[in-house]
Scaffold this active site. Structure first.
Site, PDB file in Angstrom:
ATOM      1  CD  GLU A  85       0.138  11.462   9.905  1.00 29.03           C
ATOM      2  OE1 GLU A  85       0.482  11.890  11.013  1.00 29.03           O
ATOM      3  OE2 GLU A  85       0.072  10.267   9.625  1.00 29.03           O
ATOM      4  CB  CYS A 142       6.992  12.820   1.989  1.00 32.45           C
ATOM      5  SG  CYS A 142       6.580  11.095   2.210  1.00 32.45           S
ATOM      6  CB  CYS A 181      -1.033   0.794   3.382  1.00 33.04           C
ATOM      7  SG  CYS A 181      -0.139  -0.087   2.076  1.00 33.04           S
ATOM      8  CB  CYS A 190       5.428  -3.521   5.372  1.00 34.30           C
ATOM      9  SG  CYS A 190       5.111  -3.621   3.586  1.00 34.30           S
ATOM     10  CB  CYS A 220       5.226   0.060   7.469  1.00 32.11           C
ATOM     11  SG  CYS A 220       4.337   1.509   6.873  1.00 32.11           S
ATOM     12  CB  CYS A 278      10.478   6.606   6.354  1.00 29.95           C
ATOM     13  SG  CYS A 278      11.448   7.544   5.263  1.00 29.95           S
TER      14      CYS A 278
HETATM   15  N1  SAH Z   1       3.906   1.947   0.110  1.00 31.25           N
HETATM   16  C1  SAH Z   1       5.037   2.430  -0.565  1.00 31.25           C
HETATM   17  C2  SAH Z   1       5.350   3.872  -0.273  1.00 31.25           C
HETATM   18  C3  SAH Z   1       5.251   4.350   1.170  1.00 31.25           C
HETATM   19  S1  SAH Z   1       6.438   3.801   2.336  1.00 31.25           S
HETATM   20  C4  SAH Z   1       6.226   1.563  -0.264  1.00 31.25           C
HETATM   21  O1  SAH Z   1       6.165   0.756   0.634  1.00 31.25           O
HETATM   22  O2  SAH Z   1       7.220   1.691  -0.971  1.00 31.25           O
HETATM   23  C5  SAH Z   1       7.919   4.762   2.043  1.00 31.25           C
HETATM   24  C6  SAH Z   1       9.182   4.058   2.533  1.00 31.25           C
HETATM   25  O3  SAH Z   1       9.312   4.082   3.960  1.00 31.25           O
HETATM   26  C7  SAH Z   1       9.201   2.595   2.136  1.00 31.25           C
HETATM   27  O4  SAH Z   1      10.453   2.207   1.660  1.00 31.25           O
HETATM   28  C8  SAH Z   1       8.902   1.933   3.447  1.00 31.25           C
HETATM   29  O5  SAH Z   1       9.302   0.598   3.412  1.00 31.25           O
HETATM   30  C9  SAH Z   1       9.666   2.789   4.410  1.00 31.25           C
HETATM   31  N2  SAH Z   1       9.273   2.585   5.799  1.00 31.25           N
HETATM   32  C10 SAH Z   1       8.084   2.165   6.262  1.00 31.25           C
HETATM   33  N3  SAH Z   1       8.103   2.097   7.611  1.00 31.25           N
HETATM   34  C11 SAH Z   1       9.327   2.490   8.015  1.00 31.25           C
HETATM   35  C12 SAH Z   1       9.937   2.657   9.301  1.00 31.25           C
HETATM   36  N4  SAH Z   1       9.264   2.441  10.432  1.00 31.25           N
HETATM   37  N5  SAH Z   1      11.210   3.106   9.339  1.00 31.25           N
HETATM   38  C13 SAH Z   1      11.872   3.391   8.188  1.00 31.25           C
HETATM   39  N6  SAH Z   1      11.339   3.255   6.957  1.00 31.25           N
HETATM   40  C14 SAH Z   1      10.076   2.812   6.874  1.00 31.25           C
HETATM   41 FE1  SF4 Z   2       2.037  -0.035   2.823  1.00 29.04          FE
HETATM   42 FE2  SF4 Z   2       3.807   0.692   4.683  1.00 29.04          FE
HETATM   43 FE3  SF4 Z   2       4.197  -1.514   3.266  1.00 29.04          FE
HETATM   44 FE4  SF4 Z   2       4.459   0.864   2.068  1.00 29.04          FE
HETATM   45  S1  SF4 Z   2       5.734   0.073   3.726  1.00 29.04           S
HETATM   46  S2  SF4 Z   2       3.369  -0.947   1.283  1.00 29.04           S
HETATM   47  S3  SF4 Z   2       2.848   2.034   3.175  1.00 29.04           S
HETATM   48  S4  SF4 Z   2       2.503  -1.158   4.713  1.00 29.04           S
END
Ligand code: SAH
Ligand code: SF4
Length: 394
Positions: A115, A128, A135, A139, A142, A369
């Site tokens: 995406e 973006c 991934c 996390c 996420c 995000c």
């Molecule tokens: N993997 C990288 C980049 C992609 S995530 C990273 O983790 O930094 C981009 C941002 O969105 C990160 O700060 C991530 O922690 C945040 N993010 C992920 N899931 C989210 C959610 N459900 N609500 C708000 N931010 C989120």
């Molecule tokens: Fe991967 Fe999502 Fe964690 Fe970023 S926030 S490192 S995309 S699992």
């Protein structure tokens, strides 16, 4: 995962040069393109100049057809057409939010989908982009992290996302129009889509070098932000070899909480991460590091967290980007109340740090995000889940 288990990137990377078939010119570094042109029969003395010409056609004018490259001789154009292609990923679905945000689902080699989100704002347009399908990190807040299948994108697939979006937005200049004459619709790029960019380092680096090159996409390195969950050994390397702006997915102020939210913290904890940032060669008051902090109700959003946060980052030129949690189906968290987020922001601000609250964009199309997760992979996982539930593992 136990504290000592290494977090590896057990992913597949498609070789850049497929053994047979034409080579895609998009995504080749200057050096790689020069080599490829020489192999295809370009005289060595001309190769460097040809790269500059071809880059301008591809990245400045958006040309996909060698015949349109009118400053190259006809026989040379025919030679190029035989050996090379200029291909961007296919758009399989496009959603436009009520707020103007656009979400694209693009298909890359192997039928995988990632995406891409375009966020128009008054003073900028941010694209973006994704660096991996899925991934390897997990996390817990996420959506991307719940996707099982992971593959690294090639440099061509990463730059290709920008090209695809420029196609859709009609951003290519008219013939005869010089560079920099009208405001760019895509003025900023953030590597905040699917994937951990520092686990696909070389491809991300090569793609961003094309994005920053004056004969490439021609965006300033200050308008490109790479977001990482904290792959410490690659952070200094990113400053050195890419040189774009850095964002850190921080999200917690104690190792106990961060271990749960961002499991890579078990490998490189808060102190180790902050040490790497203290010595980050590029950080200065004009190039601050962004700390991303997702606001999760009752988990990381107390006054005490806010105070601990500013203490932890003391001495690092930083800004704190507060991200109200974006919900997704089955998510184990809730978004903090608005008053709580504002109070947290206020404490951070009074300690001397900019603390903007990121307005959720494109929520109606699941483009915000952390909500990204392509439909095919979702389907794949749910089939697997169904099989597992039915005791049909494998
Ligand atoms: N993997 C990288 C980049 C992609 S995530 C990273 O983790 O930094 C981009 C941002 O969105 C990160 O700060 C991530 O922690 C945040 N993010 C992920 N899931 C989210 C959610 N459900 N609500 C708000 N931010 C989120
Ligand atoms: Fe991967 Fe999502 Fe964690 Fe970023 S926030 S490192 S995309 S699992």
């Amino acid at each position: 995962m136990t504290a000592s288990a290494p977090i590896t990137q057990d992913v597949l990377t498609i070789p850049r040069k497929l053994p047979e078939g034409p080579i895609n010119l998009i995504g080749l570094t200057r050096e790689a393109m020069r080599d490829a042109l020489i192999v295809a029969g370009t005289p060595e003395k001309q190769a460097k100049m040809r790269v500059g010409q071809i880059w301008q056609w591809i990245y400045h004018w958006g040309v996909r057809d060698f015949d349109a490259m009118t400053n190259l001789g006809k026989p040379y154009r025919a030679l190029l057409a035989e050996r090379f292609v200029i291909e961007v990923p296919d758009v399989v679905r496009r959603d436009v939010s009520a707020d103007g945000t656009r979400k694209y689902l693009v298909r890359i080699a192997g039928g995988h989908e990632v995406e891409v989100v375009y966020i128009p704002e008054v003073d900028r347009g941010t694209l973006c982009i994704s660096s991996q399908v899925g991934c390897t990190l997990t996390c817990s807040f996420c959506h991307t992290g719940t996707q099982k299948l992971v593959r690294n994108l090639t440099a061509g697939e990463i730059v290709g996302q920008v090209m695809m979006a420029r196609d859709d937005l009609g951003e290519w200049p008219e013939s005869g129009e010089g560079m920099g004459l009208r405001p760019r619709l895509i003025s900023n790029i953030v590597l905040m889509g699917m994937g951990e960019p520092l686990y696909n380092f070389e491809n991300v680096r090569d793609a961003m070098k094309i994005a920053m090159d004056g004969e490439g996409i021609a965006l300033s390195r200050r308008r490109i932000t790479l977001s990482t969950s904290g792959v410490v050994p690659e952070i200094a390397r990113a400053a050195d070899e890419i040189g774009c702006m850095l964002a850190i997915s921080f999200h917690a102020t104690t190792d106990g909480v961060r271990d749960r939210l961002v499991p890579i913290n078990k490998r490189w904890n808060i102190a180790t991460l902050l040490d790497a940032l203290r010595t980050y060669p590029k950080a200065s008051n004009s190039e601050r590091i962004t700390f991303e902090y997702v606001m999760l109700k009752g988990v990381n959003d107390s006054d005490e967290d806010a105070r601990r946060l500013v203490k932890l980052i003391a001495g690092i030129p930083a800004k704190i980007n507060l991200i109200p949690f974006n919900e997704w189906p089955g998510a184990p968290y809730e978004r903090s109340d608005w008053a709580r987020i504002e109070r947290f922001a206020d404490i951070v601000y009074k300690a001397g740090y900019a603390s903007p609250i990121r307005t959720p964009r494109g929520e109606d199309i699941m483009a915000a995000c952390g909500q990204l997760k392509s439909a095919t992979e979702r389907a794949r996982k749910s089939r697997a889940d169904i099989a597992a539930e039915a005791g049909l593992d494998g």
